[in-house]
Scaffold this motif. Structure first.
Motif, PDB file in Angstrom:
ATOM      1  N   SER A 151       0.827  -1.200   0.000  1.00 41.48           N
ATOM      2  CA  SER A 151       0.000   0.000   0.000  1.00 41.48           C
ATOM      3  C   SER A 151       0.862   1.251   0.000  1.00 41.48           C
ATOM      4  O   SER A 151       0.583   2.224  -0.715  1.00 41.48           O
ATOM      5  CB  SER A 151      -0.933  -0.017   1.221  1.00 41.48           C
ATOM      6  OG  SER A 151      -1.766   1.114   1.234  1.00 41.48           O
ATOM      7  N   ALA A 152       1.941   1.240   0.796  1.00 39.22           N
ATOM      8  CA  ALA A 152       2.848   2.392   0.847  1.00 39.22           C
ATOM      9  C   ALA A 152       3.526   2.613  -0.496  1.00 39.22           C
ATOM     10  O   ALA A 152       3.710   3.757  -0.942  1.00 39.22           O
ATOM     11  CB  ALA A 152       3.892   2.177   1.940  1.00 39.22           C
ATOM     12  N   ARG A 153       3.878   1.521  -1.174  1.00 43.86           N
ATOM     13  CA  ARG A 153       4.519   1.627  -2.492  1.00 43.86           C
ATOM     14  C   ARG A 153       3.576   2.280  -3.497  1.00 43.86           C
ATOM     15  O   ARG A 153       3.965   3.174  -4.260  1.00 43.86           O
ATOM     16  CB  ARG A 153       4.912   0.222  -2.971  1.00 43.86           C
ATOM     17  CG  ARG A 153       5.530   0.186  -4.372  1.00 43.86           C
ATOM     18  CD  ARG A 153       6.974   0.632  -4.354  1.00 43.86           C
ATOM     19  NE  ARG A 153       7.486   0.792  -5.699  1.00 43.86           N
ATOM     20  CZ  ARG A 153       7.912  -0.210  -6.465  1.00 43.86           C
ATOM     21  NH1 ARG A 153       7.853  -1.457  -6.023  1.00 43.86           N
ATOM     22  NH2 ARG A 153       8.395   0.030  -7.664  1.00 43.86           N
ATOM     23  N   PHE A 154       2.320   1.865  -3.507  1.00 46.10           N
ATOM     24  CA  PHE A 154       1.346   2.450  -4.426  1.00 46.10           C
ATOM     25  C   PHE A 154       1.060   3.919  -4.059  1.00 46.10           C
ATOM     26  O   PHE A 154       0.860   4.746  -4.938  1.00 46.10           O
ATOM     27  CB  PHE A 154       0.054   1.640  -4.422  1.00 46.10           C
ATOM     28  CG  PHE A 154       0.169   0.308  -5.111  1.00 46.10           C
ATOM     29  CD1 PHE A 154       0.610   0.226  -6.425  1.00 46.10           C
ATOM     30  CD2 PHE A 154      -0.170  -0.869  -4.460  1.00 46.10           C
ATOM     31  CE1 PHE A 154       0.715  -1.001  -7.075  1.00 46.10           C
ATOM     32  CE2 PHE A 154      -0.057  -2.098  -5.090  1.00 46.10           C
ATOM     33  CZ  PHE A 154       0.391  -2.162  -6.404  1.00 46.10           C
ATOM     34  N   ARG A 155       1.086   4.202  -2.776  1.00 46.42           N
ATOM     35  CA  ARG A 155       0.830   5.576  -2.337  1.00 46.42           C
ATOM     36  C   ARG A 155       1.941   6.506  -2.838  1.00 46.42           C
ATOM     37  O   ARG A 155       1.681   7.630  -3.266  1.00 46.42           O
ATOM     38  CB  ARG A 155       0.736   5.634  -0.812  1.00 46.42           C
ATOM     39  CG  ARG A 155       0.302   6.999  -0.282  1.00 46.42           C
ATOM     40  CD  ARG A 155       0.287   6.980   1.245  1.00 46.42           C
ATOM     41  NE  ARG A 155      -0.679   6.020   1.766  1.00 46.42           N
ATOM     42  CZ  ARG A 155      -1.963   6.293   1.940  1.00 46.42           C
ATOM     43  NH1 ARG A 155      -2.447   7.478   1.625  1.00 46.42           N
ATOM     44  NH2 ARG A 155      -2.774   5.362   2.427  1.00 46.42           N
ATOM     45  N   GLU A 156       3.182   6.034  -2.804  1.00 47.04           N
ATOM     46  CA  GLU A 156       4.314   6.824  -3.280  1.00 47.04           C
ATOM     47  C   GLU A 156       4.165   7.171  -4.765  1.00 47.04           C
ATOM     48  O   GLU A 156       4.594   8.233  -5.212  1.00 47.04           O
ATOM     49  CB  GLU A 156       5.614   6.051  -3.071  1.00 47.04           C
ATOM     50  CG  GLU A 156       6.060   5.947  -1.621  1.00 47.04           C
ATOM     51  CD  GLU A 156       7.271   5.038  -1.472  1.00 47.04           C
ATOM     52  OE1 GLU A 156       7.803   4.572  -2.510  1.00 47.04           O
ATOM     53  OE2 GLU A 156       7.677   4.778  -0.318  1.00 47.04           O
ATOM     54  N   MET A 157       3.547   6.248  -5.515  1.00 49.85           N
ATOM     55  CA  MET A 157       3.367   6.467  -6.951  1.00 49.85           C
ATOM     56  C   MET A 157       2.098   7.261  -7.264  1.00 49.85           C
ATOM     57  O   MET A 157       1.812   7.530  -8.428  1.00 49.85           O
ATOM     58  CB  MET A 157       3.325   5.118  -7.678  1.00 49.85           C
ATOM     59  CG  MET A 157       4.596   4.299  -7.558  1.00 49.85           C
ATOM     60  SD  MET A 157       4.481   2.756  -8.485  1.00 49.85           S
ATOM     61  CE  MET A 157       4.462   3.370 -10.179  1.00 49.85           C
ATOM     62  N   GLY A 158       1.341   7.599  -6.215  1.00 44.46           N
ATOM     63  CA  GLY A 158       0.104   8.336  -6.434  1.00 44.46           C
ATOM     64  C   GLY A 158      -1.036   7.489  -6.941  1.00 44.46           C
ATOM     65  O   GLY A 158      -2.042   8.018  -7.425  1.00 44.46           O
ATOM     66  N   ARG A 159      -0.934   6.176  -6.801  1.00 41.81           N
ATOM     67  CA  ARG A 159      -1.966   5.270  -7.304  1.00 41.81           C
ATOM     68  C   ARG A 159      -2.940   4.950  -6.156  1.00 41.81           C
ATOM     69  O   ARG A 159      -2.959   3.853  -5.599  1.00 41.81           O
ATOM     70  CB  ARG A 159      -1.325   4.018  -7.890  1.00 41.81           C
ATOM     71  CG  ARG A 159      -0.350   4.335  -9.015  1.00 41.81           C
ATOM     72  CD  ARG A 159       0.220   3.098  -9.632  1.00 41.81           C
ATOM     73  NE  ARG A 159      -0.811   2.319 -10.292  1.00 41.81           N
ATOM     74  CZ  ARG A 159      -0.630   1.068 -10.703  1.00 41.81           C
ATOM     75  NH1 ARG A 159       0.525   0.465 -10.511  1.00 41.81           N
ATOM     76  NH2 ARG A 159      -1.598   0.412 -11.302  1.00 41.81           N
TER      77      ARG A 159
END
Length: 354
Positions: A151-159
């Motif tokens: 979830s944190a990885r996707f949040r970093e990408m703005g997804r």
């Protein structure tokens, strides 16, 4: 120290392989015996990705792109390929895979919610980028991650769509596939690398484009047969979802979690009844029509729909007589079987025609 080996039975013959041998290495040995590309294996009756290792003794079958699990895997992988290429070319645009039509997916580009209609040059550039990724035979890497880390990885990408989706995932871990730095969450298997994905095409259609896949011939992209009526129906359904604020599974989850599901069902039923009323009005406007045919696969709701339509037709002064094919199936002992030995309810021979 001698490396441990595993006894693997293939086509009735037992062979030994080092324990760290991947299914891809074994598939490469047998590929020349298969008419279609091997994309998965079935090991001890469980589907496995080619990137996995054998690890233990067992019986091995090959799954090609011509079989349903293999076909689904191929399409899923090409979708990741397309999304990666689009992300590299147009990082500020949102790419949506909308509908399945024929042997392809209808897709749209959007920017801040507004549709961006792609021209032929844009699609050609996207196709070339996809072909470049295929030619490079890049690995599709699978990570089994902590759900919070994903979830944190996707949040970093703005997804944020993925962040919201994972919020409802109860398992503490999730499989994430990554291609060229572009991660995505898929519920299903993938091919090991982009070199497997050489057959696809992009065709302009409506306000978006079609991502086309192979059909029965797995080494040739299927022809696109336009189905405007089906597209309109799917598009109407999608628009209705947007009007209700339920465009995605995530937004449906939000409705359920907030306790608004009953209201949503009642509104949907009202909308459907209005649609059926419109159909009844169309039928009633031409009294020369004597038959209304309703088609669809087993358990799709044809009989239920016919009775609801009959009520609406009665309200327009007609006297409908529903005839359900459910009443004309052959007895089980006379019923034809499909290739898996189950009853085939979809073929004409399933019905007592006389």
């Amino acid at each position: 120290m001698r490396q441990q080996t595993c006894k693997i039975t293939i086509h009735g013959t037992q062979r030994e392989y080092p324990q760290d041998t991947t299914f891809q290495q074994i598939a490469d040995e047998y590929q020349k015996e298969e008419a279609d590309r091997i994309v998965l294996v079935r090991f001890q009756n469980d589907l496995r990705e080619l990137s996995q290792s054998v690890l233990r003794d067992g019986e091995l079958e090959f799954v090609t792109a011509a079989q349903k699990p293999g076909r689904d895997t191929y399409r899923r992988s090409v979708t990741l390929l397309m999304e990666t290429a689009a992300w590299k070319l147009h990082p500020n645009l949102e790419l949506l895979v909308q509908h399945s039509i024929g042997q392809g997916y209808y897709c749209e580009f959007r920017h801040e919610g507004a549709i961006c209609v792609p021209d032929r040059n844009m699609l050609q550039a996207l196709k070339v980028k996809m072909q470049d990724l295929v030619a490079a035979d890049l690995p599709i890497i699978k990570y089994n991650m902590n759900t919070q880390d994903a979830s944190a990885r996707f949040r970093e990408m703005g997804r944020m769509d993925k962040v919201r989706l994972l919020r409802y995932r109860r398992s503490s871990r999730v499989n994430v596939y990554e291609l060229q730095g572009f991660p995505d969450y898929y519920y299903g298997y993938m091919v090991p690398s982009t070199g497997y994905l050489e057959y696809f095409d992009l065709l302009p259609y409506q306000n978006g484009f079609m991502l086309m896949f192979p059909g029965k011939d797995t080494r040739k992209v299927a022809e696109f047969e336009t189905s405007d009526k089906l597209f309109t129906t799917l598009n109407d359904s999608a628009q209705w979802g947007m009007d209700m604020g339920i465009r995605t599974v995530v937004e449906l989850n939000d409705v359920i979690a907030s306790g608004r599901i009953q209201d949503m069902i009642l509104v949907q039923e009202s909308y459907m009844e209005q649609k059926i009323g419109d159909i009844a009005q169309t039928i009633a406007s031409d009294r020369r029509k004597k038959f209304v045919l309703i088609a669809g696969p087993s358990s799709s709701g044809k009989t239920t729909f016919s009775h609801r339509l009959s009520i609406q037709m009665t309200a327009h002064g007609l006297r409908p007589h529903p005839i359900s094919l459910d009443d004309f199936y052959c007895n089980r002992e006379e019923h034809p079987l499909d290739e898996n030995g189950g009853y085939d309810f979809e073929c004409m021979k399933a019905l007592d025609i006389p």
